[in-house]
Design an enzyme around this catalytic site. Structure first.
Site, PDB file in Angstrom:
ATOM      1  CG  ASP A  20      -2.008   0.950   1.241  1.00  9.56           C
ATOM      2  OD1 ASP A  20      -2.865   0.812   0.366  1.00  9.56           O
ATOM      3  OD2 ASP A  20      -2.056   1.852   2.110  1.00  9.56           O
TER       4      ASP A  20
ATOM      5  CD  GLU B  10      15.171  -9.791  -5.591  1.00  8.08           C
ATOM      6  OE1 GLU B  10      16.366  -9.528  -5.331  1.00  8.08           O
ATOM      7  OE2 GLU B  10      14.606  -9.446  -6.646  1.00  8.08           O
TER       8      GLU B  10
HETATM    9  C1  NOJ Z   1      -4.522   2.859  -0.827  1.00  5.20           C
HETATM   10  C2  NOJ Z   1      -5.579   1.806  -0.710  1.00  5.20           C
HETATM   11  O1  NOJ Z   1      -5.736   1.174  -1.952  1.00  5.20           O
HETATM   12  C3  NOJ Z   1      -6.820   2.522  -0.238  1.00  5.20           C
HETATM   13  O2  NOJ Z   1      -7.947   1.680  -0.289  1.00  5.20           O
HETATM   14  C4  NOJ Z   1      -6.574   3.037   1.154  1.00  5.20           C
HETATM   15  O3  NOJ Z   1      -7.695   3.778   1.574  1.00  5.20           O
HETATM   16  C5  NOJ Z   1      -5.334   3.929   1.195  1.00  5.20           C
HETATM   17  N1  NOJ Z   1      -4.235   3.383   0.468  1.00  5.20           N
HETATM   18  C6  NOJ Z   1      -4.885   4.122   2.612  1.00  5.20           C
HETATM   19  O4  NOJ Z   1      -4.324   2.929   3.115  1.00  5.20           O
END
Ligand code: NOJ
Ligand code: CA
Length: 533
Positions: free
Chosen positions: A200, A257
């Site tokens: 993320d 890795e």
């Molecule tokens: C990106 C994720 O895909 C999204 O769903 C989320 O709200 C934000 N990051 C925060 O973690």
């Protein structure tokens, strides 16, 4: 070449939003046993791997993207044994499993943050700063979800940084202890047997320690989208997207890795050119996805050509390609509006399958599901409530999978679903599409089979042909395998001329929507055409 390429190059990764996939125990929430019961369906699509949306315990302020314990699975989704069985059953079907690790921030209920609130050893595990003299935030950083990216906390008489909700405090990757703890999370899941990760906000591990203000987006560079959120009016140069983020990505990849055959891919939502998003697979992460294709809403050759023009500037980078995921409006609605024809869904699938990169296919995309329309009282996404109905948040792409047109709740649950099933999804349920060889689902299976069988489609280079809009045409080439792909991105009949067509051997993908007449391809509205040339 295909024998030597790592498995993830050119692979198709199917994104399962676990909470909305299949519920096995009638509590209205999708779970691991439910997913296990659908693994045959996933395997039959012809994908290579599954990316599971976050699987750890969460107070669900941001539905799993606020993790309160990285070491265990979310009990709402099943037991530890259920998760291990999921790994085993997926592997038995030749499917790899990737988890979604959210390590740029934690939940405010994570033990690390609770300790940081007290000061002590973990005092600097989060980004704390004194408020200004008048109590306002330390600098101008804005949250992607609205308002300042800082909240004052009386426990420390200071403010902490959060790029998203105030319940998602930013983990301080510049503190050795915090960084080591975050990396140890990856180790433990690799040991457990997962095949890789989606990371993320991989652009946002580091922040500027001097806490300098973000600059404003210059007036000349602003377009309508800048007004959709105040945070879009600043360039996120100091809160995230730092150039030394690449070092962190490198460190992460090297950790991954240590285990053979694993894959680490990241989400890069802003300024990808600065933060290492486009690094080569031996320099940053193995791959990453950025947002131009996820935000595009005008169908036409240019949105694809533009994206590949950008990618061409980073020839060593291996891209991940997504049109759809749990954060954006479902593609058929985004590109086709409320009355989008099924042919558009098939065109978009064909386009995805033809592109160079690792593909990310979001659950329901193979069915051509449109965006669900929810009432305000049905909205669960915290950002959906902000500007409803102008912006309705992300629940419209997160409603549960419609498995069975004849069953209550379309076969997702016997109980009361956490988000409603969309009535408009009934006619697109697999129970109906399975029986129809011309359905979007049947077409998706043929397309993915074509990709699996072709080195050119999976691994080859991409070369755009000079086709007049609204036709997009390109060649995918790998050694002796060469595939011409053409798409009519309009609701009109069109034709496309190329000498290559004289000896073309069409692949059986969607339907007979195109006809070759000499060196001319006559294409019906939204037709897609693949041929060996
Ligand atoms: C990106 C994720 O895909 C999204 O769903 C989320 O709200 C934000 N990051 C925060 O973690
Ligand atoms: Ca359940």
């Amino acid at each position: 070449m295909s024998g030597r390429a790592p498995w993830w190059r050119g692979a198709t990764v199917y994104q399962v939003y676990v909470r909305s996939f299949a519920d096995s125990n009638g509590d209205g929430v999708g779970d691991f046993p439910g997913l296990i019961s659908k693994l045959d369906y996933v395997a039959a699509l012809g994908v290579d791997a599954i990316w599971l949306s976050p699987t750890h315990p969460s107070p669900n302020r941001d539905w799993g993207y606020d993790v309160s314990d990285y070491d265990i699975v979310n009990p709402e989704y099943g037991t530890e044994a259920d998760f291990d069985r999921l790994l085993k059953e997926a592997h038995a079907r030749g499917l790899r499993i990737m988890t979604d690790e959210v390590l740029a921030h934690t939940s405010d209920e994570h033990a690390w943050f609770v300790e940081s609130l007290k000061g002590g050893e973990k005092a600097d595990w989060y980004v704390w700063a004194p408020a200004r003299e008048d109590g306002t935030p330390p600098n101008n950083w804005l949250s992607a979800f609205g308002g300042p990216a800082w909240s004052y906390h009386p426990a420390r008489r200071a403010s902490y940084h959060h790029k998203f909700l105030r319940q998602q405090p930013k983990l301080n990757w510049r503190a050795d202890g915090a960084r080591a703890a975050a990396l140890a999370v990856l180790d433990s899941w690799l040991k457990r047997g997962v095949d890789g990760f989606r990371l993320d906000v991989a652009n946002a591990f580091l922040h500027d320690t001097a806490l300098r203000d973000n600059p404003a987006v210059p007036q000349s560079a602003r377009d309508a989208s800048y007004w959709s959120r105040a945070a879009n009016m600043q360039l996120h140069r100091r809160d995230s997207n730092l150039e030394d983020n690449l070092q962190v990505l490198n460190e992460i990849r090297m950790r991954v890795e240590r285990y053979p055959d694993r894959f680490v891919m990241g989400e890069f939502s802003e300024d990808p050119e600065r933060c290492g998003a486009f690094a080569s697979p031996s320099e940053g992460l193995h791959s990453g996805y950025s947002f131009p294709l996820l935000h595009a809403d005008k169908l036409g050759p240019e949105f694809i050509r533009d994206h590949y023009r950008t990618l061409a500037r980073f020839p060593a980078h291996w891209p991940s390609i997504a049109f759809s995921n749990h954060d954006v409006i479902r593609t058929v609605t985004r590109f086709g509006g409320e009355k989008a024809p099924p042919a558009l869904a098939r065109l978009l699938l064909a386009l995805l399958v033809a592109l160079r990169g690792t593909l990310l296919l979001y659950q329901g995309e193979e069915l051509g599901l449109p965006e669900a329309s929810l009432r305000r009282d049905q909205i669960r996404d915290p950002i959906g409530d902000l500007y409803y109905p102008l912006y309705r948040g992300r629940d419209g792409c997160r409603t549960p999978m419609p498995w069975d047109a004849a069953a209550p709740n379309l076969g997702f649950t016997t109980g009361s679903p956490w988000l409603p099933l969309a009535p408009e999804h009934r006619e697109l349920a697999p129970s109906l599409q399975e029986r129809d060889p011309q359905s979007t689902l049947s077409c998706a299976r043929r397309l993915l089979a074509a990709r699996r069988e072709s080195d050119a489609l999976r691994l080859g280079g991409i070369e755009f042909l000079d086709a007049p809009a609204p036709v997009l045409a390109f060649l995918r080439t790998c050694a002796n395998d060469r595939v011409l792909c053409a798409f009519n991105m309009s609701a009109d009949d069109v034709s496309f001329q190329s000498d290559l067509l004289r000896h073309a051997v069409p692949l059986p993908i969607c339907t007979d929507e195109s006809r070759i007449e000499g060196d001319v391809l006559a294409m019906n509205p939204y037709a897609a055409f693949f041929a060996h040339v």
